[in-house]
Design an enzyme around this catalytic site. Structure first.
Site, PDB file in Angstrom:
ATOM      1  N   ARG A  50       0.866  -1.194   0.000  1.00  0.00           N
ATOM      2  CA  ARG A  50       0.000   0.000   0.000  1.00  0.00           C
ATOM      3  C   ARG A  50       0.897   1.237   0.000  1.00  0.00           C
ATOM      4  O   ARG A  50       2.105   1.135   0.139  1.00  0.00           O
ATOM      5  CB  ARG A  50      -1.030   0.004   1.148  1.00  0.00           C
ATOM      6  CG  ARG A  50      -0.650  -0.554   2.471  1.00  0.00           C
ATOM      7  CD  ARG A  50       0.419   0.206   3.211  1.00  0.00           C
ATOM      8  NE  ARG A  50       0.134   1.617   3.319  1.00  0.00           N
ATOM      9  CZ  ARG A  50       1.048   2.542   3.509  1.00  0.00           C
ATOM     10  NH1 ARG A  50       2.340   2.217   3.588  1.00  0.00           N
ATOM     11  NH2 ARG A  50       0.734   3.824   3.616  1.00  0.00           N
ATOM     12  N   GLY A  51       0.226   2.416  -0.109  1.00  0.00           N
ATOM     13  CA  GLY A  51       0.972   3.659  -0.286  1.00  0.00           C
ATOM     14  C   GLY A  51       1.115   3.907  -1.782  1.00  0.00           C
ATOM     15  O   GLY A  51       1.476   2.997  -2.536  1.00  0.00           O
ATOM     16  N   ALA A  52       0.837   5.154  -2.203  1.00  0.00           N
ATOM     17  CA  ALA A  52       0.687   5.429  -3.639  1.00  0.00           C
ATOM     18  C   ALA A  52       1.880   4.968  -4.479  1.00  0.00           C
ATOM     19  O   ALA A  52       1.704   4.373  -5.549  1.00  0.00           O
ATOM     20  CB  ALA A  52       0.435   6.920  -3.847  1.00  0.00           C
TER      21      ALA A  52
ATOM     22  N   ARG B 199      -7.409  -0.424  -6.732  1.00  0.00           N
ATOM     23  CA  ARG B 199      -7.516   0.714  -5.799  1.00  0.00           C
ATOM     24  C   ARG B 199      -7.652   1.976  -6.649  1.00  0.00           C
ATOM     25  O   ARG B 199      -6.742   2.314  -7.406  1.00  0.00           O
ATOM     26  CB  ARG B 199      -6.300   0.783  -4.868  1.00  0.00           C
ATOM     27  CG  ARG B 199      -6.268  -0.392  -3.890  1.00  0.00           C
ATOM     28  CD  ARG B 199      -5.501  -0.088  -2.630  1.00  0.00           C
ATOM     29  NE  ARG B 199      -6.155   0.900  -1.802  1.00  0.00           N
ATOM     30  CZ  ARG B 199      -5.537   1.506  -0.783  1.00  0.00           C
ATOM     31  NH1 ARG B 199      -4.271   1.239  -0.516  1.00  0.00           N
ATOM     32  NH2 ARG B 199      -6.180   2.385  -0.034  1.00  0.00           N
TER      33      ARG B 199
ATOM     34  N   GLN C 119      -2.125   3.067   9.876  1.00  0.00           N
ATOM     35  CA  GLN C 119      -0.821   3.044   9.184  1.00  0.00           C
ATOM     36  C   GLN C 119       0.227   3.866   9.932  1.00  0.00           C
ATOM     37  O   GLN C 119       1.417   3.597   9.827  1.00  0.00           O
ATOM     38  CB  GLN C 119      -0.962   3.587   7.752  1.00  0.00           C
ATOM     39  CG  GLN C 119      -1.721   2.688   6.803  1.00  0.00           C
ATOM     40  CD  GLN C 119      -3.175   3.081   6.705  1.00  0.00           C
ATOM     41  OE1 GLN C 119      -3.768   3.557   7.672  1.00  0.00           O
ATOM     42  NE2 GLN C 119      -3.769   2.876   5.555  1.00  0.00           N
TER      43      GLN C 119
ATOM     44  N   ASP D 273      -2.038  10.918  -2.662  1.00  0.00           N
ATOM     45  CA  ASP D 273      -2.401   9.835  -3.580  1.00  0.00           C
ATOM     46  C   ASP D 273      -2.742  10.350  -4.964  1.00  0.00           C
ATOM     47  O   ASP D 273      -2.589   9.633  -5.951  1.00  0.00           O
ATOM     48  CB  ASP D 273      -3.556   9.014  -3.016  1.00  0.00           C
ATOM     49  CG  ASP D 273      -3.033   8.073  -1.949  1.00  0.00           C
ATOM     50  OD1 ASP D 273      -2.834   8.539  -0.812  1.00  0.00           O
ATOM     51  OD2 ASP D 273      -2.761   6.901  -2.267  1.00  0.00           O
TER      52      ASP D 273
ATOM     53  N   ASN E 119      -5.399  12.614  -0.046  1.00  0.00           N
ATOM     54  CA  ASN E 119      -4.495  11.802   0.788  1.00  0.00           C
ATOM     55  C   ASN E 119      -5.363  11.092   1.831  1.00  0.00           C
ATOM     56  O   ASN E 119      -6.587  11.274   1.893  1.00  0.00           O
ATOM     57  CB  ASN E 119      -3.420  12.689   1.442  1.00  0.00           C
ATOM     58  CG  ASN E 119      -2.325  11.853   2.078  1.00  0.00           C
ATOM     59  OD1 ASN E 119      -1.768  10.951   1.450  1.00  0.00           O
ATOM     60  ND2 ASN E 119      -2.015  12.104   3.337  1.00  0.00           N
ATOM     61  N   LYS E 120      -4.712  10.300   2.664  1.00  0.00           N
ATOM     62  CA  LYS E 120      -5.403   9.474   3.655  1.00  0.00           C
ATOM     63  C   LYS E 120      -6.455  10.272   4.431  1.00  0.00           C
ATOM     64  O   LYS E 120      -6.223  11.402   4.828  1.00  0.00           O
ATOM     65  CB  LYS E 120      -4.356   8.888   4.608  1.00  0.00           C
ATOM     66  CG  LYS E 120      -4.860   7.992   5.704  1.00  0.00           C
ATOM     67  CD  LYS E 120      -5.769   6.884   5.225  1.00  0.00           C
ATOM     68  CE  LYS E 120      -5.152   6.003   4.169  1.00  0.00           C
ATOM     69  NZ  LYS E 120      -6.144   5.125   3.496  1.00  0.00           N
TER      70      LYS E 120
HETATM   71  O1  MRU Z   1      -4.531   3.446   2.039  1.00  0.00           O
HETATM   72  P1  MRU Z   1      -3.041   3.603   1.947  1.00  0.00           P
HETATM   73  O2  MRU Z   1      -2.305   3.060   3.128  1.00  0.00           O
HETATM   74  O3  MRU Z   1      -2.502   3.090   0.625  1.00  0.00           O
HETATM   75  O4  MRU Z   1      -2.859   5.165   1.955  1.00  0.00           O
HETATM   76  C1  MRU Z   1      -1.594   5.719   1.968  1.00  0.00           C
HETATM   77  C2  MRU Z   1      -1.616   7.186   2.052  1.00  0.00           C
HETATM   78  O5  MRU Z   1      -2.638   7.811   2.131  1.00  0.00           O
HETATM   79  C3  MRU Z   1      -0.318   7.854   1.912  1.00  0.00           C
HETATM   80  O6  MRU Z   1      -0.284   9.028   2.660  1.00  0.00           O
HETATM   81  C4  MRU Z   1      -0.192   8.183   0.424  1.00  0.00           C
HETATM   82  O7  MRU Z   1      -0.217   7.030  -0.355  1.00  0.00           O
HETATM   83  C5  MRU Z   1       0.950   9.017   0.134  1.00  0.00           C
HETATM   84  S1  MRU Z   1       2.512   8.264   0.331  1.00  0.00           S
HETATM   85  C6  MRU Z   1       2.759   7.370  -1.078  1.00  0.00           C
END
Ligand code: MRU
Length: 352
Positions: free
Chosen positions: A52-54, A93, A193, A234, A244-245
């Site tokens: 996970r993470g963009a 996603r 996270q 993201d 973002n999250k």
């Molecule tokens: O749902 P996730 O854990 O994939 O979300 C991650 C985030 O929101 C990060 O802040 C975001 O991807 C930026 S860092 C690559």
């Protein structure tokens, strides 16, 4: 990144086409590598957030597309197989722009040059991800002064990319260059996270931090304990609005109220010129079990899920929110730091 004295990337592809990734659903309690030998398993790993993470999602998507070309060549599949694989990856996603960017690049490379070209392109994207993250670290470090206390949300660190990270990369660089920094880590419900992954990363780096509950940041800002906020992204729309999250928006509003600089850190593949503003960014809604249940380690070392809501409750679970550009002080990219305006973003992505 170093884990137990060995070097790891968050995700990589072996010469035989197996995609390997750190199993992020088991961190911080277990460190295990998950293996995926076919594109549909890699899609499931993205969807279930093993990766996970963009940035890491983008690289995983590129690898999944390359695996589809490898499978198509080996099993003599028709063109429909590749198109179905592409659609499957893109549905895994929906918010992270990096996923669409990488899938398209590898798709085009595979169409032009076959499976070898697709694999080469996917590996290239993984290398670029590392180079961009490292550069974000350098530029972001210039915003951090000695003894700064930094608030971050979710995990935008090494685990959210192949390595280095976006929001955490400047913090790592500041620490490496000898500055004293302290990190406030938002817990980041519902999947935590921050408490699980960012805290795990900071422990590896020996950077001091406190985890705070998601509703505590405003208090610490008011008390003058936070000097700067840095989060990841993201997807960034043409006008600078940033997804973002979930919870990022609240931090940005609080930061604006208390006059604290609020920065987004993201590589250029996170920008989406097809989205004119945040309204166009699709927001993923995930299973509400993530809100109603929590998984953690018991005193006896077993991983267990427990219900944390009144039985019979319903819930909503948007995974992201959009912070309007007017609340963002600047965006830290691999090319430099810009103010989030349409003009700056267009210039950044189309240098002449
Ligand atoms: O749902 P996730 O854990 O994939 O979300 C991650 C985030 O929101 C990060 O802040 C975001 O991807 C930026 S860092 C690559």
């Amino acid at each position: 990144m170093k884990v137990n004295g060995s070097d790891y990337r968050t995700i990589w592809m072996e010469p035989d086409g197996t995609v390997k990734m750190i199993h992020q659903n088991e961190l911080p309690f277990r460190f295990r590598i998950f293996n995926s030998t076919d594109y549909s398993t890699t899609i499931s790993a993205i969807r279930d957030m093993i990766v996970r993470g963009a940035g890491a999602i983008g690289v995983a998507a590129g690898f999944a597309m390359a695996q589809a070309f490898l499978q198509a060549e080996k099993e003599k599949k028709c063109a429909d197989f590749i198109l179905q694989a592409k659609a499957g990856i893109e549905h895994s996603r929906p918010t992270a722009r990096n996923l669409f960017y990488a899938t398209q690049k590898v798709f085009e490379a595979g169409l032009a040059g076959g499976a070898d070209a697709a694999v080469f392109q996917a590996q290239q994207l993984a290398e670029e991800d590392m180079i961009m993250s490292a550069a974000i670290g350098q530029f972001g470090n210039e915003l951090i002064r000695n003894n700064f206390k930094i608030l971050t949300h979710c995990n935008a660190g090494r685990l959210a990319f192949v390595d280095h990270g976006s929001a955490l990369a400047p913090i790592y660089e500041a620490h490496r260059s000898g500055k004293h920094v302290f990190v406030f880590v938002d817990e980041t419900r519902p999947r935590s996270q921050g408490a699980r992954l960012t805290a795990w990363e900071l422990l590896q780096e020996r950077i001091p931090f406190d985890i705070i509950s998601d509703n505590a940041a405003g208090h610490f800002m008011k008390e003058g304990e936070i000097d700067i906020v840095i989060t990841g992204a993201d997807r960034i729309a043409r006008n600078g609005d940033t997804a973002n999250k979930i919870g990022t928006l609240e931090k940005a509003i609080c930061a604006k109220y208390f006059g604290i600089p609020f920065y987004i850190a993201a590589p250029t593949p996170t920008f989406d010129l097809n989205c004119s503003s945040g309204i166009d960014i699709p927001i993923e809604e995930r299973n509400t079990d993530e809100v109603l249940w929590q998984t953690g380690q018991t005193r006896h070392g077993n991983l267990n899920a427990v219900m944390v809501a009144a039985p019979g409750s319903t819930a909503r679970n948007p995974a992201f929110d959009v912070t309007p550009a007017e609340l963002i002080t600047g965006i830290i990219t691999e090319i430099g730091v810009i103010k989030p305006t349409g003009e700056n973003i267009t210039k950044l992505l189309n240098p002449s």
